[in-house]
Design an enzyme around this catalytic site. Sequence first.
Site, mmCIF file in Angstrom:
data_model
loop_
_atom_site.group_PDB
_atom_site.id
_atom_site.type_symbol
_atom_site.label_atom_id
_atom_site.label_comp_id
_atom_site.label_asym_id
_atom_site.label_seq_id
_atom_site.Cartn_x
_atom_site.Cartn_y
_atom_site.Cartn_z
ATOM 1 N N ASP A 1 53.461 61.869 7.362
ATOM 2 C CA ASP A 1 53.191 60.769 7.848
ATOM 3 C C ASP A 1 53.540 59.793 9.417
ATOM 4 O OD1 ASP A 1 54.033 57.990 6.268
ATOM 5 O OD2 ASP A 1 56.241 58.742 5.779
ATOM 6 N N HIS A 2 54.338 58.742 10.039
ATOM 7 C CA HIS A 2 54.122 58.261 10.533
ATOM 8 C C HIS A 2 54.215 58.950 11.940
ATOM 9 C CE1 HIS A 2 54.687 53.753 8.661
ATOM 10 N NE2 HIS A 2 55.055 54.620 7.819
ATOM 11 N N GLU B 1 61.876 52.988 10.720
ATOM 12 C CA GLU B 1 61.153 54.909 9.744
ATOM 13 C C GLU B 1 61.395 55.374 11.491
ATOM 14 O OE1 GLU B 1 59.083 56.536 7.005
ATOM 15 O OE2 GLU B 1 58.482 55.213 7.062
ATOM 16 N N HIS C 1 60.304 48.603 5.606
ATOM 17 C CA HIS C 1 60.404 49.819 5.304
ATOM 18 C C HIS C 1 61.859 50.086 5.183
ATOM 19 C CE1 HIS C 1 57.368 51.987 7.801
ATOM 20 N NE2 HIS C 1 56.848 52.466 6.641
ATOM 21 N N HIS D 1 52.854 50.688 2.207
ATOM 22 C CA HIS D 1 54.312 51.100 3.227
ATOM 23 C C HIS D 1 55.660 50.248 2.582
ATOM 24 C CE1 HIS D 1 52.597 54.466 5.690
ATOM 25 N NE2 HIS D 1 51.381 54.067 5.562
ATOM 26 N N ASN E 1 54.119 55.062 -0.822
ATOM 27 C CA ASN E 1 55.186 56.137 -0.062
ATOM 28 C C ASN E 1 56.352 55.945 -0.794
ATOM 29 O OD1 ASN E 1 52.794 56.748 1.648
ATOM 30 N ND2 ASN E 1 53.719 56.463 3.887
#
Length: 340
Positions: free
Chosen positions: A95-96, A169, A212, A249, A271
């Site tokens: 992920d990110h 995040e 997020h 997201h 996600n």
Amino acid sequence: MPIATPEVYNEMLDRAKAGKFAYPAINVTSSQTLHAALRGFAEAESDGIIQISTGGAEFLGGQHSKDMVTGAVALAEFAHIVAKKYDITVALHTDHCPKDKLDGYVRPLLAVSEERVARGENPLFQSHMWDGSAETLADNLSIAQELLERARAAKIILEVEITPTGGEEDGVSHEINDSLYTTVDDAIRTVEALGLGEKGRYLLAASFGNVHGVYKPGNVVLRPELLKELNEGVAAKYGKASPFDFVFHGGSGSSEEEIATALDNGVVKMNIDTDTQYAFTRPVAAHMFKNYDGVLKVDGEVGNKKTYDPRTWGKLAEASMAARVTEACANLRSTGNRIK
């Protein structure tokens, strides 16, 4: 074949796009949350995606060294073994990853898979994410070009985030404002740099108001219909219908209607982290409150080993998180969608 080969992962994404469903992409931070995700997919009879963020990988690497690559590789290798006991197929994803962590995370992981492919094996991970949303779009896409070339050679799919997702995040944060909406011009510039598949397949995390974390209704205005505009804008210039494989997201707390609109407009991956974190922790908290005099040695007593044994409350956590993953499969229409 519980861990998807590159060919099967491409087939999974193609099936999702054609069937207008998406795979839940579940963030994991331990062997236990991995099992919870796999169990949830299996109970929904759905294929899926398991992903590890930079913070998750650092945690997996142990607090002594906090090495992200060690943590990610270790859990991926573990997943290749234990996933064989589940009658579904999953892809492994990172992920990110912002610019300042590329050299300590995605680039070394690409090297691991490059070495595997050179030996005639499949890559360790099936996809990696480059999060350049904090950079200018020009710099973002320049780095994406380099990563896409390496990913293609290693039989890996790249995910790119071209405009910000709000909230925070793993230390990367963006304000909730008008910058959270990708424009057609952003999408066209992306195609000019990365192509339409001929330079390597990529997933596109476009922004349509995503944030997020946890937020109350009304704090965020999602516009999933924007994805249709991006597809149509690029299709009008390049003549390829539905050119993008979109990623959703910041989906925690989204309404079923918003999710359905996103699926209808090309989202193939969503996600899910915040909701599954809570699902995992909630029964543990209940167990501790209910059995406080057993998990603690109160007033000089000895406590109750059966209540503080991590297996006791860990089983509750796994079951609760698995149920939330199964719910996600239903929301994303992936229930029953598995490659036999």
